[in-house]
Design a protein around this motif. Structure first.
Motif, PDB file in Angstrom:
ATOM      1  N   GLU A  42       0.835  -1.208   0.000  1.00 22.64           N
ATOM      2  CA  GLU A  42       0.000   0.000   0.000  1.00 22.64           C
ATOM      3  C   GLU A  42       0.865   1.251   0.000  1.00 22.64           C
ATOM      4  O   GLU A  42       0.537   2.250  -0.642  1.00 22.64           O
ATOM      5  N   LEU A  43       1.979   1.203   0.721  1.00 19.92           N
ATOM      6  CA  LEU A  43       2.889   2.352   0.743  1.00 19.92           C
ATOM      7  C   LEU A  43       3.481   2.622  -0.630  1.00 19.92           C
ATOM      8  O   LEU A  43       3.653   3.777  -1.029  1.00 19.92           O
ATOM      9  N   LEU A  44       3.809   1.560  -1.363  1.00 18.65           N
ATOM     10  CA  LEU A  44       4.366   1.736  -2.705  1.00 18.65           C
ATOM     11  C   LEU A  44       3.391   2.458  -3.618  1.00 18.65           C
ATOM     12  O   LEU A  44       3.792   3.206  -4.506  1.00 18.65           O
ATOM     13  N   GLY A  45       2.095   2.217  -3.394  1.00 22.21           N
ATOM     14  CA  GLY A  45       1.084   2.847  -4.232  1.00 22.21           C
ATOM     15  C   GLY A  45       0.564   4.166  -3.704  1.00 22.21           C
ATOM     16  O   GLY A  45      -0.305   4.788  -4.323  1.00 22.21           O
ATOM     17  N   ALA A  46       1.073   4.607  -2.570  1.00 23.14           N
ATOM     18  CA  ALA A  46       0.592   5.863  -1.979  1.00 23.14           C
ATOM     19  C   ALA A  46       0.928   7.036  -2.889  1.00 23.14           C
ATOM     20  O   ALA A  46       2.018   7.109  -3.463  1.00 23.14           O
ATOM     21  N   ASN A  47      -0.015   7.971  -3.013  1.00 23.33           N
ATOM     22  CA  ASN A  47       0.181   9.109  -3.914  1.00 23.33           C
ATOM     23  C   ASN A  47       0.597  10.374  -3.171  1.00 23.33           C
ATOM     24  O   ASN A  47       0.372  11.476  -3.626  1.00 23.33           O
ATOM     25  N   ARG A  48       1.185  10.210  -2.015  1.00 20.33           N
ATOM     26  CA  ARG A  48       1.683  11.368  -1.266  1.00 20.33           C
ATOM     27  C   ARG A  48       3.085  11.092  -0.754  1.00 20.33           C
ATOM     28  O   ARG A  48       3.516   9.942  -0.655  1.00 20.33           O
ATOM     29  N   GLU A  49       3.793  12.144  -0.453  1.00 21.28           N
ATOM     30  CA  GLU A  49       5.170  12.035   0.011  1.00 21.28           C
ATOM     31  C   GLU A  49       5.207  11.509   1.439  1.00 21.28           C
ATOM     32  O   GLU A  49       4.506  11.991   2.326  1.00 21.28           O
ATOM     33  N   LEU A  50       6.035  10.501   1.663  1.00 16.33           N
ATOM     34  CA  LEU A  50       6.208   9.905   2.989  1.00 16.33           C
ATOM     35  C   LEU A  50       7.701   9.916   3.294  1.00 16.33           C
ATOM     36  O   LEU A  50       8.436   9.013   2.869  1.00 16.33           O
ATOM     37  N   PRO A  51       8.196  10.938   4.003  1.00 21.64           N
ATOM     38  CA  PRO A  51       9.640  11.152   4.168  1.00 21.64           C
ATOM     39  C   PRO A  51      10.398   9.936   4.704  1.00 21.64           C
ATOM     40  O   PRO A  51      11.493   9.633   4.221  1.00 21.64           O
ATOM     41  N   HIS A  52       9.846   9.223   5.671  1.00 25.42           N
ATOM     42  CA  HIS A  52      10.548   8.091   6.259  1.00 25.42           C
ATOM     43  C   HIS A  52      10.743   6.941   5.262  1.00 25.42           C
ATOM     44  O   HIS A  52      11.608   6.081   5.465  1.00 25.42           O
ATOM     45  N   PHE A  53       9.932   6.933   4.202  1.00 20.45           N
ATOM     46  CA  PHE A  53       9.973   5.824   3.245  1.00 20.45           C
ATOM     47  C   PHE A  53      10.533   6.235   1.883  1.00 20.45           C
ATOM     48  O   PHE A  53      10.459   5.461   0.942  1.00 20.45           O
ATOM     49  N   ARG A  54      11.101   7.428   1.784  1.00 17.24           N
ATOM     50  CA  ARG A  54      11.583   7.914   0.491  1.00 17.24           C
ATOM     51  C   ARG A  54      12.698   7.016  -0.053  1.00 17.24           C
ATOM     52  O   ARG A  54      12.648   6.561  -1.201  1.00 17.24           O
ATOM     53  N   THR A  55      13.689   6.720   0.755  1.00 17.26           N
ATOM     54  CA  THR A  55      14.795   5.867   0.316  1.00 17.26           C
ATOM     55  C   THR A  55      14.305   4.456   0.029  1.00 17.26           C
ATOM     56  O   THR A  55      14.705   3.828  -0.969  1.00 17.26           O
ATOM     57  N   TRP A  56      13.451   3.958   0.894  1.00 14.77           N
ATOM     58  CA  TRP A  56      12.904   2.604   0.721  1.00 14.77           C
ATOM     59  C   TRP A  56      12.124   2.491  -0.585  1.00 14.77           C
ATOM     60  O   TRP A  56      12.310   1.534  -1.346  1.00 14.77           O
ATOM     61  N   ARG A  57      11.273   3.471  -0.876  1.00 10.50           N
ATOM     62  CA  ARG A  57      10.464   3.419  -2.095  1.00 10.50           C
ATOM     63  C   ARG A  57      11.354   3.488  -3.337  1.00 10.50           C
ATOM     64  O   ARG A  57      11.099   2.800  -4.338  1.00 10.50           O
ATOM     65  N   SER A  58      12.395   4.298  -3.290  1.00  8.10           N
ATOM     66  CA  SER A  58      13.300   4.410  -4.442  1.00  8.10           C
ATOM     67  C   SER A  58      13.998   3.086  -4.717  1.00  8.10           C
ATOM     68  O   SER A  58      14.225   2.718  -5.876  1.00  8.10           O
ATOM     69  N   ALA A  59      14.330   2.355  -3.650  1.00  7.85           N
ATOM     70  CA  ALA A  59      15.032   1.087  -3.820  1.00  7.85           C
ATOM     71  C   ALA A  59      14.109  -0.037  -4.269  1.00  7.85           C
ATOM     72  O   ALA A  59      14.524  -0.931  -5.011  1.00  7.85           O
ATOM     73  N   VAL A  60      12.847   0.009  -3.834  1.00  5.37           N
ATOM     74  CA  VAL A  60      11.919  -1.108  -4.082  1.00  5.37           C
ATOM     75  C   VAL A  60      11.081  -0.907  -5.340  1.00  5.37           C
ATOM     76  O   VAL A  60      10.777  -1.854  -6.061  1.00  5.37           O
ATOM     77  N   ALA A  61      10.688   0.333  -5.617  1.00  7.81           N
ATOM     78  CA  ALA A  61       9.788   0.614  -6.746  1.00  7.81           C
ATOM     79  C   ALA A  61      10.366   0.086  -8.055  1.00  7.81           C
ATOM     80  O   ALA A  61      11.552   0.229  -8.340  1.00  7.81           O
ATOM     81  N   GLY A  62       9.519  -0.535  -8.844  1.00 11.64           N
ATOM     82  CA  GLY A  62       9.922  -1.050 -10.135  1.00 11.64           C
ATOM     83  C   GLY A  62      10.540  -2.431 -10.108  1.00 11.64           C
ATOM     84  O   GLY A  62      10.872  -2.983 -11.159  1.00 11.64           O
ATOM     85  N   ARG A  63      10.698  -3.013  -8.928  1.00 14.01           N
ATOM     86  CA  ARG A  63      11.328  -4.328  -8.820  1.00 14.01           C
ATOM     87  C   ARG A  63      10.306  -5.459  -8.693  1.00 14.01           C
ATOM     88  O   ARG A  63      10.685  -6.623  -8.598  1.00 14.01           O
ATOM     89  N   MET A  64       9.026  -5.109  -8.668  1.00 17.68           N
ATOM     90  CA  MET A  64       8.001  -6.147  -8.592  1.00 17.68           C
ATOM     91  C   MET A  64       7.964  -6.928  -9.904  1.00 17.68           C
ATOM     92  O   MET A  64       8.079  -6.349 -10.983  1.00 17.68           O
ATOM     93  N   GLY A  65       7.792  -8.238  -9.800  1.00 19.52           N
ATOM     94  CA  GLY A  65       7.793  -9.065 -11.000  1.00 19.52           C
ATOM     95  C   GLY A  65       6.680 -10.086 -10.983  1.00 19.52           C
ATOM     96  O   GLY A  65       5.718  -9.977 -10.220  1.00 19.52           O
ATOM     97  N   ALA A  66       6.823 -11.101 -11.819  1.00 18.15           N
ATOM     98  CA  ALA A  66       5.789 -12.125 -11.937  1.00 18.15           C
ATOM     99  C   ALA A  66       5.584 -12.872 -10.629  1.00 18.15           C
ATOM    100  O   ALA A  66       4.477 -13.307 -10.318  1.00 18.15           O
ATOM    101  N   ASP A  67       6.664 -13.015  -9.834  1.00 20.27           N
ATOM    102  CA  ASP A  67       6.530 -13.776  -8.597  1.00 20.27           C
ATOM    103  C   ASP A  67       5.739 -13.028  -7.531  1.00 20.27           C
ATOM    104  O   ASP A  67       5.147 -13.645  -6.630  1.00 20.27           O
ATOM    105  N   THR A  68       5.687 -11.699  -7.621  1.00 15.42           N
ATOM    106  CA  THR A  68       4.924 -10.915  -6.644  1.00 15.42           C
ATOM    107  C   THR A  68       3.518 -10.569  -7.131  1.00 15.42           C
ATOM    108  O   THR A  68       2.677 -10.143  -6.348  1.00 15.42           O
TER     109      THR A  68
END
Length: 344
Positions: A42-68
């Protein structure tokens, strides 16, 4: 469980306590690995800025694949999300959570999927899952594991530290001033304790009467909202949960404690190899049977190791139904992370 998220503005959410409710209010160690995994999506899809998760989202976003995909496809377009907490429990072990999902009654699956607003293209898959199709359920279980490996596991050392720290602060507040001080302090000033009512900003006026069930205050790592109220409409005897954010700073990949081989070797010199391994296992949270399985020892031996760790304030132990749950303490976590022990 159903959720009610606390946002800014008026009116308010008001939770009414009786003396019995205050006596039954407690702090949980975790909301469970399954809920944290789903909240991370849900955080990955959030449409607002979440400062504590900025680095996390940058690292994780776009890495979802067929297994997820089997799990990400079940995140609704809008409205409340799928309740993995109700389906998989609040257990800290992903293996235990997956086992709960594989054995969840079909009636429960149907109830949790009811009314969720899925993308039209994902509806056939969602129907297969909620009707209890065995293959679909296993695919979903595998996707939960895949998402956990990607969005939660690399960051869990930091997340676990924050959970332990918040739980410890809550315990100290109760020791210093009872539940009254805990309710006055938790998420202040957003949440206000005006005995016998706990108030927080909410999109609409909601009155909650605990009716003797008490309240479970539950720290979470992947919290999209400042505060959320969770309850199970299928179990009126179960106390509602007030989830509160545990993070006090940015979520970053700090690496797993067990990656430092020299630290673990030194820890083994102090505690003994098996007991050092037991401390590592409790860092994820576990039952006595899980501890025995991971250590490959008998349940009696696992219980003995846990007793020694508990008596030295390295872990805590609590009962949950018929199970005994072990969690690492801040002291145990610091010992595990720093490995500041030298061989004689």
């Amino acid at each position: 469980m159903r959720s009610a998220s606390v946002a800014g503005g008026r009116p308010v959410l008001r939770i009414h306590f009786t003396a019995q409710d205050l006596a039954r209010t407690r702090v949980a160690a975790t909301i469970g690995v399954a809920a944290e995994v789903y909240y991370s999506l849900e955080l990955l899809g959030a449409n607002r800025e979440l400062p504590h998760f900025r680095t996390w989202r940058s690292a994780v976003a776009g890495r979802m694949g067929a297994d997820t995909h089997p799990l990400t496809s079940l995140v609704p377009v809008r409205g409340p999300g799928l309740d993995l907490l109700a389906l998989m429990g609040d257990v800290p072990s992903v293996d235990h959570a997956v086992d709960n999902l594989l054995h969840a009654p079909v009636s429960r699956l149907r109830r949790e999927f009811e009314g969720l607003d899925f993308h039209p293209g994902h509806l056939p898959w969602a129907r297969r899952v909620c009707e209890g199709d065995r293959d679909a359920r296993r695919e979903l279980a595998d996707a939960v594991r895949a998402c956990h490996r990607l969005t939660v596991e690399p960051y869990w050392d930091r997340g676990r530290s924050e959970l332990v720290a918040l739980s410890t602060r809550c315990a100290n507040l109760v020791l210093e001033g009872g539940i009254d001080l805990l309710l006055r302090s938790i998420c202040a000033p957003l949440v206000r304790w005006r005995p016998p009512v706990l108030e927080a900003p909410y999109p609409r006026r909601v009155e909650v009467r605990l009716q003797g069930r008490g309240l479970i205050i539950t720290p979470t790592v992947f919290a999209k909202h400042p505060v959320s109220l969770l309850w199970d409409p299928l179990d009126s005897a179960q106390p509602p949960r007030l989830s509160v954010p545990a993070l006090r700073g940015p979520l970053i990949d700090t690496g797993r404690a067990e990656a430092d081989g020299s630290a673990i070797r030194n820890l083994g010199s102090l505690l003994g190899r098996t007991r050092a391994a037991a401390l590592q296992v409790t860092a994820e949270g576990c039952t006595t049977s899980e501890l025995a399985r991971r250590l490959r020892v008998t349940a009696a031996a696992a219980s003995q190791h846990a007793t020694v760790l508990r008596n030295t304030d390295l872990i805590t132990t609590s009962r949950r139904g018929g199970s005994v749950l072990h969690h690492i303490t801040p002291l145990g976590l610091a010992l595990l992370r720093t490995g500041a022990l030298t061989e004689p």
